[in-house]
Design an enzyme around this catalytic site. Structure first.
Site, PDB file in Angstrom:
ATOM      1  CD1 TRP A 103      -2.311  -2.198   1.574  1.00  0.00           C
ATOM      2  CD2 TRP A 103      -3.034  -1.043  -0.209  1.00  0.00           C
ATOM      3  NE1 TRP A 103      -3.341  -2.900   0.994  1.00  0.00           N
ATOM      4  CE2 TRP A 103      -3.801  -2.219  -0.093  1.00  0.00           C
ATOM      5  CE3 TRP A 103      -3.308  -0.168  -1.274  1.00  0.00           C
ATOM      6  CZ2 TRP A 103      -4.839  -2.543  -0.984  1.00  0.00           C
ATOM      7  CZ3 TRP A 103      -4.333  -0.487  -2.163  1.00  0.00           C
ATOM      8  CH2 TRP A 103      -5.088  -1.656  -2.011  1.00  0.00           C
ATOM      9  CG  ASP A 173      -3.610   3.926   3.805  1.00  0.00           C
ATOM     10  OD1 ASP A 173      -4.720   3.736   4.358  1.00  0.00           O
ATOM     11  OD2 ASP A 173      -3.264   3.346   2.755  1.00  0.00           O
ATOM     12  CE  LYS A 197      -8.953  -3.021   3.398  1.00  0.00           C
ATOM     13  NZ  LYS A 197      -8.090  -2.188   2.572  1.00  0.00           N
TER      14      LYS A 197
END
Ligand SMILES: *Cc1c(COP(=O)(O)O)cnc(C)c1O
Length: 361
Positions: A103, A173, A197
């Site tokens: 990511w 993030d 999530k």
């Protein structure tokens, strides 16, 4: 009906209690005669739902008043571009990024379209199984911000500490770690997360951003991609993801009922520790991640004999333990155990692992 234990990295399980409440309110929310999905986002019913969700999130995360909470769309992936678009103006066209995995890399690639990216530290040499020690970071005091990924969802690597970047705003993030443990929001310039999530259904993206970082987008930034647009309109400049926002609100209430972030963190730590212990105590399973930075949320593990992967997944699924296949870049298994994964789900996985080991050793 039996609900399975779904170990998906995202979209992930939602608390059953939340889904049951949504079901109960589906056709007629609080005698409004409407489903939340059918409400005008500017009507008084929906405005109250939206405001309550924000108030509950602020309470749960203890968000200081000088931070705005934005309920956006486009996923965390859109933030990879919105961050440089909104934070670079007035600076020297430079941003610092930490590379701890898949990511981070995506965020870096997108930022490179807008500015000089300085990768201040990377754990690529270790195949992203650890986080780089802070005293090795080559921070640039002229950077407009420092970006990092506190929890790498694919590698299962999590920071247990918050970097101190001084006056340079820290951008995180938190897609796969937000709401999993208490965090000091005041240490960050901005926090963002896709909802699917630990927050709610896919389609909603949360941004928590300090006031002074809003309002100075680079020239040519489209209106919808400016934080100021959303901050000045209570995230209702256009039609927001109304149902996702509502469900997120139910999740925030659920967290409050459990006892807030410290209670959630205690449960999460216990769940993760027992799964890591099961892995470490066996010579059949292996965790590739450095003990110091093992994620509480995403737990990759391999079978020593990868030929057994298929049988493991098949037999786990027969027991209602699903979506355990690891990311294709890592292989093996990955158990994502976000807030909504009940402790019984982790216990069921551990006993299945022991049984599978006994049958195959
Ligand atoms: C899932 C995830 C993303 C991507 O989120 P989208 O909402 O699908 O764009 C980004 N970063 C991290 C850390 C993630 O876990």
């Amino acid at each position: 009906m039996t609900r399975k234990y779904n170990f998906s990295a995202g979209p992930a399980m939602l608390p059953s209690a939340v889904l049951a409440q949504a079901q109960e309110e589906m056709l007629d929310w609080h005698d409004s005669g409407m489903s939340v999905m059918e409400m005008s986002h500017r009507g008084k019913e929906y405005m109250s739902i939206a405001a309550q969700a924000e108030a509950d999130l602020r309470e749960v995360m203890d968000i200081p008043d000088n931070y705005k909470v934005l309920f956006l769309q486009g996923g965390a992936s859109s933030q990879f571009a919105m961050i440089p678009m909104n934070l670079l103006a007035g600076g020297k066209g430079k941003a610092d990024y930490v590379n701890t995995g898949a990511w981070s890399k995506k965020a870096i690639a997108e930022a490179k379209r807008f500015c000089d990216v300085n990768v201040v530290a990377s754990s690529e040499d270790s195949s992203f199984t650890t986080v780089p020690a802070f005293d090795t970071w080559k921070l640039d005091p002229d950077a407009s911000y420092v970006h990092y990924t506190p929890n790498e969802t694919i590698g299962g690597v999590e920071f247990s500490w918050i970097p101190d970047t001084g006056d340079v705003p820290l951008v995180a993030d938190m897609s796969s770690t937000i709401l999993s443990r208490p965090i000091d929001v005041s240490k960050f310039g901005m926090i963002y997360a896709g909802a699917q999530k630990n927050i709610g259904p896919a389609g909603l993206t949360l941004v928590i951003i300090r006031d002074d970082l809003i309002g100075d987008a680079i020239e040519g930034t489209p209106v919808m991609f400016q934080y100021a647009t959303h901050a000045n309109n209570d995230s209702m400049y256009n039609t927001p993801p109304t149902y996702g926002w509502y469900l997120a609100g139910l999740v925030f209430k659920w967290i409050k009922e459990i006892g807030g972030m410290s209670a959630i963190a205690e449960i999460n730590e216990r769940k993760a520790n027992k799964l890591y212990a099961a892995i470490d105590d066996s010579s059949f399973y292996n965790s590739p991640v450095d003990v110091e930075c093992r994620s509480w949320m995403n737990i990759p593990f391999t079978l020593k004999n990868a030929d057994l992967d298929g049988a493991f997944l098949e037999q786990a699924a027969e027991k209602g333990l699903i979506t355990l296949k690891g990311h294709r870049s890592v292989g093996g298994m990955r158990a994502s155990i976000y807030n909504a994964m009940p402790e019984e789900g982790v216990d069921a996985l551990i006993s299945f692992m022991k049984e599978f080991e006994a049958n195959n050793s």
